[in-house]
Motif scaffolding. Structure first.
Motif, PDB file in Angstrom:
ATOM      1  N   TRP A  22       2.163  -7.025  -6.930  1.00 14.63           N
ATOM      2  CA  TRP A  22       1.387  -5.787  -6.979  1.00 14.63           C
ATOM      3  C   TRP A  22       1.524  -5.049  -5.653  1.00 14.63           C
ATOM      4  O   TRP A  22       1.889  -5.622  -4.629  1.00 14.63           O
ATOM      5  CB  TRP A  22      -0.082  -6.087  -7.272  1.00 14.63           C
ATOM      6  CG  TRP A  22      -0.730  -6.970  -6.240  1.00 14.63           C
ATOM      7  CD1 TRP A  22      -1.449  -6.576  -5.165  1.00 14.63           C
ATOM      8  CD2 TRP A  22      -0.701  -8.409  -6.202  1.00 14.63           C
ATOM      9  NE1 TRP A  22      -1.878  -7.664  -4.443  1.00 14.63           N
ATOM     10  CE2 TRP A  22      -1.425  -8.806  -5.071  1.00 14.63           C
ATOM     11  CE3 TRP A  22      -0.126  -9.387  -7.028  1.00 14.63           C
ATOM     12  CZ2 TRP A  22      -1.595 -10.136  -4.727  1.00 14.63           C
ATOM     13  CZ3 TRP A  22      -0.293 -10.715  -6.685  1.00 14.63           C
ATOM     14  CH2 TRP A  22      -1.018 -11.081  -5.547  1.00 14.63           C
ATOM     15  N   GLU A  23       1.189  -3.748  -5.696  1.00 14.81           N
ATOM     16  CA  GLU A  23       1.253  -2.935  -4.488  1.00 14.81           C
ATOM     17  C   GLU A  23      -0.010  -3.128  -3.666  1.00 14.81           C
ATOM     18  O   GLU A  23      -1.090  -3.376  -4.192  1.00 14.81           O
ATOM     19  CB  GLU A  23       1.421  -1.456  -4.848  1.00 14.81           C
ATOM     20  CG  GLU A  23       2.765  -1.119  -5.473  1.00 14.81           C
ATOM     21  CD  GLU A  23       2.929   0.371  -5.698  1.00 14.81           C
ATOM     22  OE1 GLU A  23       2.018   1.122  -5.315  1.00 14.81           O
ATOM     23  OE2 GLU A  23       3.967   0.776  -6.261  1.00 14.81           O
ATOM     24  N   THR A  24       0.134  -3.007  -2.348  1.00 16.89           N
ATOM     25  CA  THR A  24      -0.995  -3.140  -1.435  1.00 16.89           C
ATOM     26  C   THR A  24      -1.113  -1.869  -0.603  1.00 16.89           C
ATOM     27  O   THR A  24      -0.383  -0.898  -0.821  1.00 16.89           O
ATOM     28  CB  THR A  24      -0.799  -4.349  -0.498  1.00 16.89           C
ATOM     29  OG1 THR A  24       0.376  -4.132   0.305  1.00 16.89           O
ATOM     30  CG2 THR A  24      -0.623  -5.630  -1.295  1.00 16.89           C
ATOM     31  N   ASP A  25      -2.022  -1.886   0.354  1.00 20.02           N
ATOM     32  CA  ASP A  25      -2.183  -0.737   1.236  1.00 20.02           C
ATOM     33  C   ASP A  25      -0.909  -0.491   2.033  1.00 20.02           C
ATOM     34  O   ASP A  25      -0.093  -1.383   2.242  1.00 20.02           O
ATOM     35  CB  ASP A  25      -3.355  -0.978   2.195  1.00 20.02           C
ATOM     36  CG  ASP A  25      -4.677  -1.099   1.452  1.00 20.02           C
ATOM     37  OD1 ASP A  25      -4.758  -0.562   0.331  1.00 20.02           O
ATOM     38  OD2 ASP A  25      -5.604  -1.735   1.981  1.00 20.02           O
ATOM     39  N   HIS A  26      -0.764   0.751   2.494  1.00 15.66           N
ATOM     40  CA  HIS A  26       0.386   1.157   3.316  1.00 15.66           C
ATOM     41  C   HIS A  26       1.719   0.948   2.588  1.00 15.66           C
ATOM     42  O   HIS A  26       2.722   0.600   3.196  1.00 15.66           O
ATOM     43  CB  HIS A  26       0.397   0.390   4.641  1.00 15.66           C
ATOM     44  CG  HIS A  26      -0.925   0.408   5.356  1.00 15.66           C
ATOM     45  ND1 HIS A  26      -1.481   1.577   5.844  1.00 15.66           N
ATOM     46  CD2 HIS A  26      -1.804  -0.601   5.638  1.00 15.66           C
ATOM     47  CE1 HIS A  26      -2.650   1.267   6.420  1.00 15.66           C
ATOM     48  NE2 HIS A  26      -2.862  -0.016   6.311  1.00 15.66           N
ATOM     49  N   GLN A  27       1.682   1.119   1.252  1.00 10.00           N
ATOM     50  CA  GLN A  27       2.882   1.045   0.417  1.00 10.00           C
ATOM     51  C   GLN A  27       3.578  -0.304   0.526  1.00 10.00           C
ATOM     52  O   GLN A  27       4.794  -0.411   0.414  1.00 10.00           O
ATOM     53  CB  GLN A  27       3.864   2.174   0.802  1.00 10.00           C
ATOM     54  CG  GLN A  27       3.296   3.566   0.550  1.00 10.00           C
ATOM     55  CD  GLN A  27       4.279   4.648   0.918  1.00 10.00           C
ATOM     56  OE1 GLN A  27       5.113   4.472   1.806  1.00 10.00           O
ATOM     57  NE2 GLN A  27       4.190   5.779   0.231  1.00 10.00           N
TER      58      GLN A  27
ATOM     59  N   HIS B  76      -9.116 -10.383  -5.577  1.00 10.55           N
ATOM     60  CA  HIS B  76      -8.901 -10.572  -4.148  1.00 10.55           C
ATOM     61  C   HIS B  76     -10.217 -10.972  -3.481  1.00 10.55           C
ATOM     62  O   HIS B  76     -11.266 -10.411  -3.773  1.00 10.55           O
ATOM     63  CB  HIS B  76      -8.370  -9.278  -3.523  1.00 10.55           C
ATOM     64  CG  HIS B  76      -8.015  -9.422  -2.082  1.00 10.55           C
ATOM     65  ND1 HIS B  76      -8.166  -8.405  -1.162  1.00 10.55           N
ATOM     66  CD2 HIS B  76      -7.514 -10.484  -1.393  1.00 10.55           C
ATOM     67  CE1 HIS B  76      -7.761  -8.831   0.028  1.00 10.55           C
ATOM     68  NE2 HIS B  76      -7.367 -10.086  -0.090  1.00 10.55           N
TER      69      HIS B  76
ATOM     70  N   GLU C 144       2.711  -7.432  -2.584  1.00  4.84           N
ATOM     71  CA  GLU C 144       2.296  -8.822  -2.499  1.00  4.84           C
ATOM     72  C   GLU C 144       2.664  -9.521  -3.791  1.00  4.84           C
ATOM     73  O   GLU C 144       2.985  -8.874  -4.795  1.00  4.84           O
ATOM     74  CB  GLU C 144       0.773  -8.911  -2.277  1.00  4.84           C
ATOM     75  CG  GLU C 144       0.384  -9.283  -0.853  1.00  4.84           C
ATOM     76  CD  GLU C 144       0.480 -10.779  -0.603  1.00  4.84           C
ATOM     77  OE1 GLU C 144       1.366 -11.420  -1.194  1.00  4.84           O
ATOM     78  OE2 GLU C 144      -0.326 -11.295   0.186  1.00  4.84           O
TER      79      GLU C 144
END
Length: 367
Positions: A184-189, A248, A192
């Motif tokens: 999946w995508e996380t912060d700041h592009q 999370h 994970e």
């Protein structure tokens, strides 16, 4: 990552070991201190983590999107550590790692390749030997299951932070999460992900060896969590390999503490910190407790004969009449008796104290 020094557990230079900083130990549960076929090389029941003569840790440096990860420079460069997250056939995220002189890297998995420091095979209940011809095909343990990063900054009397991550770098210093892997995508592009069968951790809620409260004799267990490839902590998935990640849990850490359990789907490891080991009872102290127990001449509540708890690997065999046995379902301890069998079920008896049906095993001192 190719190892530039001998593995700590197979090094012949014991004098040098005594001078090294010891981070802690990883112990595989279920073998009572020795594998059925014996400890050999990197495959053993316990692995000791020492500070390496040269740091080999890595830390995340940058990430970017590519169309063909298999031909990207980071993947082809065998000196570059990287993780490839395949999003679809035409897109992947490459996360590059750079050398970190403040940490040491240790890797755990089923593979016998050189990047793996601690080779772990599936644990078969009852301390039994697995058929080698079936081991690889049936194993649920990843070849490169997880990696541990330890800070080199701690001194001999202080604790060095030790953190666990899912997945380990292969011989080309790469980690690949395929298109079907949970990611999946996380912060700041960023991105994970989780490995197929996952790496689970559970931290004890109280001191593992009772240092916080001398009157407490047991350590309170925590809750099982899953650790991601990037070291994040998440709730468990619906099933071990389900495609959807758990929630999370940002306030929890993948930093190991004394007594943390690590489940790599096929074997469970116990982490003992160096500080925790220093507070733990020695073999001699445990033997004295057994001697004191036997000095009290404990009596079988059924046969009324004296029971003697034998020491581990004792050269003195206990008289069969004095050998204690434990009923696994209820925990009652008695001497051996031939009556009370449950039908034709081998090894199953009815406990004469609580009338519970249970298998029984000989009681001996553990390691």
């Amino acid at each position: 990552m190719p190892i530039t020094q001998p593995h700590p557990n197979v090094s012949g230079d014991e004098i040098q070991k005594d001078e090294l900083l010891k981070y802690g130990e990883l112990v595989i549960l279920g073998y009572n201190g020795s594998l059925p076929q014996g400890d050999k090389g990197r495959r053993r029941s316990k692995f000791v983590l020492y500070r390496r003569s040269k740091p080999n840790g890595v830390t995340k440096s940058k990430h970017y999107v590519v169309k063909t990860p298999q031909t990207s420079q980071a993947i082809l460069d065998t000196k570059q550590h990287s993780i490839s997250y395949t999003l679809n056939r035409n897109q992947a995220v490459i996360v590059e790692y750079q050398q970190d002189d403040t940490t040491d890297l240790f890797q755990i998995g089923r593979s016998s390749e050189s990047p793996i420091d601690f080779v772990v095979m599936d644990t078969i209940p009852g301390n039994k030997v697995q058929d080698p011809s079936k081991a690889a095909a049936q194993s649920t343990i990843s070849r490169f299951a997880c990696r541990i990063i330890s800070s080199r900054d701690g001194g001999p009397d202080s604790m060095s932070p030790v953190t666990i991550f899912a997945a380990g770098f292969d011989s080309s210093r790469n980690i690949f999460l395929g298109e079907k892997a949970t990611k999946w995508e996380t912060d700041h592009q960023g991105v994970e992900g989780l490995t197929t069968n996952g790496v689970l951790i559970m931290h004890p809620q109280t001191s593992f060896c009772g240092a916080d409260d001398p009157n407490r004799v047991t350590s309170e267990p925590g809750v099982w969590r899953e650790v991601s490839v990037g070291g994040g902590v998440y709730g468990l998935r619906e099933s071990r390999s389900a495609p959807t990640k758990g929630r999370h849990i940002p306030h929890e850490s993948s930093e190991l503490i004394d007594g943390s359990l690590i489940d790599i789907c096929g074997a469970t490891l116990l982490w003992r910190s160096n500080a925790g080991l220093a507070r733990s009872p020695t073999h001699r102290e445990l033997e004295l407790l057994v001697d004191n127990l036997n000095a009290g001449r404990p009596q079988c509540p059924v046969g009324l004969n004296t029971l003697v708890v034998p020491r581990k690997n004792s050269s003195h065999n206990t008289n069969p009449e004095n050998q204690p046995y434990v009923y696994l379902n209820c925990g009652h301890v008695q001497g051996r008796h031939e009556w009370g069998n449950v039908g034709d079920r081998v090894g199953s008896k009815t406990c004469p104290i609580c009338m519970c049906n249970s298998s029984i095993v000989q009681l001996t001192m553990g390691m």
